[in-house]
Design a protein around this motif. Structure first.
Motif, PDB file in Angstrom:
ATOM      1  N   ALA A 156       0.975  -1.272   0.088  1.00  0.00           N
ATOM      2  CA  ALA A 156      -0.027   0.061   0.142  1.00  0.00           C
ATOM      3  C   ALA A 156       0.974   1.342   0.127  1.00  0.00           C
ATOM      4  N   PRO A 157       0.246   2.509  -0.283  1.00  0.00           N
ATOM      5  CA  PRO A 157       1.051   3.650  -0.185  1.00  0.00           C
ATOM      6  C   PRO A 157       1.921   3.874   1.177  1.00  0.00           C
ATOM      7  N   THR A 158       2.783   4.600   1.316  1.00  0.00           N
ATOM      8  CA  THR A 158       3.745   4.703   2.306  1.00  0.00           C
ATOM      9  C   THR A 158       3.439   4.671   3.579  1.00  0.00           C
ATOM     10  N   ALA A 159       2.452   5.321   4.278  1.00  0.00           N
ATOM     11  CA  ALA A 159       1.857   5.408   5.458  1.00  0.00           C
ATOM     12  C   ALA A 159       1.538   3.981   5.953  1.00  0.00           C
ATOM     13  N   GLU A 160       0.787   3.327   5.017  1.00  0.00           N
ATOM     14  CA  GLU A 160       0.190   2.096   5.327  1.00  0.00           C
ATOM     15  C   GLU A 160       1.501   1.026   5.198  1.00  0.00           C
ATOM     16  N   THR A 161       2.393   1.184   4.477  1.00  0.00           N
ATOM     17  CA  THR A 161       3.438   0.392   4.365  1.00  0.00           C
ATOM     18  C   THR A 161       4.326   0.517   5.794  1.00  0.00           C
ATOM     19  N   LEU A 162       4.460   1.680   6.279  1.00  0.00           N
ATOM     20  CA  LEU A 162       5.274   1.755   7.397  1.00  0.00           C
ATOM     21  C   LEU A 162       4.416   1.235   8.596  1.00  0.00           C
ATOM     22  N   ARG A 163       3.076   1.028   8.693  1.00  0.00           N
ATOM     23  CA  ARG A 163       2.509   0.413   9.732  1.00  0.00           C
ATOM     24  C   ARG A 163       2.403  -1.050   9.757  1.00  0.00           C
ATOM     25  N   LEU A 164       2.600  -1.779   8.328  1.00  0.00           N
ATOM     26  CA  LEU A 164       2.762  -2.915   7.938  1.00  0.00           C
ATOM     27  C   LEU A 164       4.052  -3.323   8.352  1.00  0.00           C
ATOM     28  N   LEU A 165       5.310  -2.698   8.221  1.00  0.00           N
ATOM     29  CA  LEU A 165       6.537  -3.101   8.507  1.00  0.00           C
ATOM     30  C   LEU A 165       6.796  -3.037   9.993  1.00  0.00           C
ATOM     31  N   ALA A 166       6.277  -1.816  10.642  1.00  0.00           N
ATOM     32  CA  ALA A 166       6.331  -1.969  12.052  1.00  0.00           C
ATOM     33  C   ALA A 166       5.570  -2.946  12.899  1.00  0.00           C
ATOM     34  N   LEU A 167       4.567  -3.294  12.458  1.00  0.00           N
ATOM     35  CA  LEU A 167       3.778  -4.385  13.082  1.00  0.00           C
ATOM     36  C   LEU A 167       4.605  -5.403  13.896  1.00  0.00           C
ATOM     37  N   PRO A 168       5.294  -6.169  13.040  1.00  0.00           N
ATOM     38  CA  PRO A 168       5.957  -7.544  13.676  1.00  0.00           C
ATOM     39  C   PRO A 168       6.585  -7.175  14.967  1.00  0.00           C
ATOM     40  N   GLU A 169       7.462  -6.022  15.007  1.00  0.00           N
ATOM     41  CA  GLU A 169       8.159  -5.782  16.365  1.00  0.00           C
ATOM     42  C   GLU A 169       7.305  -5.197  17.458  1.00  0.00           C
ATOM     43  N   VAL A 170       6.325  -4.306  17.155  1.00  0.00           N
ATOM     44  CA  VAL A 170       5.559  -3.546  17.783  1.00  0.00           C
ATOM     45  C   VAL A 170       4.474  -4.736  18.420  1.00  0.00           C
TER      46      VAL A 170
END
Length: 420
Positions: A156-170
């Motif tokens: 998805a666009p950048t904001a959603e991508t950052l949420r996606l990639l931050a999710l495993p660690e968070v």
């Protein structure tokens, strides 16, 4: 239900046979889906077993490939596009729904016990982040399946991508703290705890689902920060788009993800026509800014074609016309070179180092919270669980030098006497 978690190698170790994973992202409208599709077509036509996944709720991947691509109901369901190329669209209801039902039933019971209207309770139990969780779990399944050499993810666009990639660690950070306490309550004092809290405690099935998610997230995080995975940023040579691409480079580095290339899309061919010449001049200035901003990262350019590249043949042609303007793009099979978070000893002190390109010291806020270090860059935050050696230290100073955050830790003599 989620399959059982298996570890053919030690947890935290990426198998040698893991596929090469490339996540493609960028500001909405820059052509990231077309870029991802073209890359996947090229990969398949060079003999690699390739899967291209869409995690963007808009799901325009099928349109780019010229096929009808519906949201997959299960992890396993992919669409054969051509020899060695499969596609898949992932949504909130892809495979994760059965397990979410276990958690949802528990939440409905809790809300009912405190008098929440059933209709309102239904709305309150909609799974937040369902799309991101489903996308990560599906990616993890495919990466462990052994069926693919390359997986290209149209994000998805950048904001959603950052949420996606931050999710495993968070998510892992929270679950690591939740699960031990909840299991102790279940085994030792569940009835008393439930009576004291006034709400039902989760049963073992609920915690088992959460634990399974946690194990999968840990494996996915390991894969995506390994030398088998990278992010590719797509942008156009326009100032607003370039500014956002610069921010995402910093944010991806903050979370430990490697950017292997940037793709400058829709570059207008040089022409004597006055209108095109004006665009040529503006785009040339933008490309100069890009090569300066992303120095050290390969910069690719893709032309603005006369027609929309739809279908595998047109996408293959687009891939053939995508060239490396600056730097050298390693072969897709080559290990990804990345320098993530690391800790080094410096005399009696320790230095934690984290790459933060395009960042100055004033852009970073740090906070120590028990055994965690909270790093905030422009509103994007990462909570870093400190290694044991740093938990017995205090932060002495910190700063950004040459695009790298350096946090110096000094030993606390009371808990770590000098000489030990």
């Amino acid at each position: 239900m989620l399959p059982a978690v298996t570890h053919p190698v030690a947890p935290g170790v990426v198998p040698a046979a893991a596929p090469r994973v490339v996540l493609v992202t960028g500001k909405g409208g820059v052509g990231k889906t077309t870029t991802a599709a073209a890359m996947a077509v090229e990969s398949a036509r060079t003999g690699r077993r390739t899967l291209v996944m869409s995690t963007d709720v808009a799901h325009s991947l099928g349109d780019a490939l010229g096929v009808e691509l519906r949201t997959a109901p299960t992890w396993e369901q992919t669409l054969l596009v051509q020899d060695r190329l499969h596609a898949q669209a992932v949504g909130a209801r892809t495979s994760v729904a059965a397990d979410w039902g276990t958690l949802r039933d528990y939440l409905l019971t809790v809300l009912d016990s405190v008098g929440v209207d059933p209709v309102v309770a239904e709305e309150l139990t909609a799974l937040p982040g369902a799309d991101e969780i489903s996308a990560l779990l599906t990616l993890g399944h495919h990466a462990a399946s052994g069926e693919w050499d390359v997986i290209v993810v149209d994000c998805a666009p950048t904001a959603e991508t950052l949420r996606l990639l931050a999710l495993p660690e968070v998510l892992g950070w929270h679950l690591d703290r939740l699960l031990p306490a909840q299991r102790r309550l279940l085994t030792v004092m569940r009835p008393a705890a439930a009576a004291a809290a006034g709400v039902p405690m989760p049963d073992a099935a609920v915690l088992d689902v959460i634990a399974t998610w946690r194990a999968h997230m840990a494996d996915i995080r390991t894969l995506l920060t390994s030398d088998r995975a990278s992010v590719r940023i797509v942008l156009t040579p326009e100032n607003v788009v370039i500014a956002e691409a610069r921010r995402i480079l910093t944010s991806l580095s903050l979370h430990g993800y490697a950017v292997d290339a940037v793709v400058v899309n829709r570059v207008i061919p040089v022409d004597d026509d006055p209108w095109r010449s004006a665009w040529n001049t503006a785009q040339a200035a933008g490309i100069t800014t890009i090569t300066e901003s992303f120095h050290g990262t390969p910069v690719l350019t893709a032309p603005y074609l006369a027609g929309e590249p739809t279908g595998v043949d047109a996408l293959s042609d687009l891939a053939a016309q995508t060239t490396c303007l600056d730097g050298q793009l390693p072969a897709l099979d080559a290990p990804v070179r990345s320098q993530g978070l690391r800790v080094e000893a410096d005399g009696d002190e320790f230095v934690l180092m984290l790459p933060l390109p395009l960042t100055r010291s004033g852009d970073v806020n740090l906070a120590r919270r028990a055994d965690d270090l909270v790093v905030d860059v422009g509103g994007v935050r990462r909570v870093i669980a400190l290694p044991s050696v740093l938990r017995r230290c205090i932060v002495k100073n910190a700063g950004v030098r040459a695009g790298e955050l350096r946090v110096r830790f000094a030993r606390v003599e009371e808990v770590w006497p000098r000489g030990r």
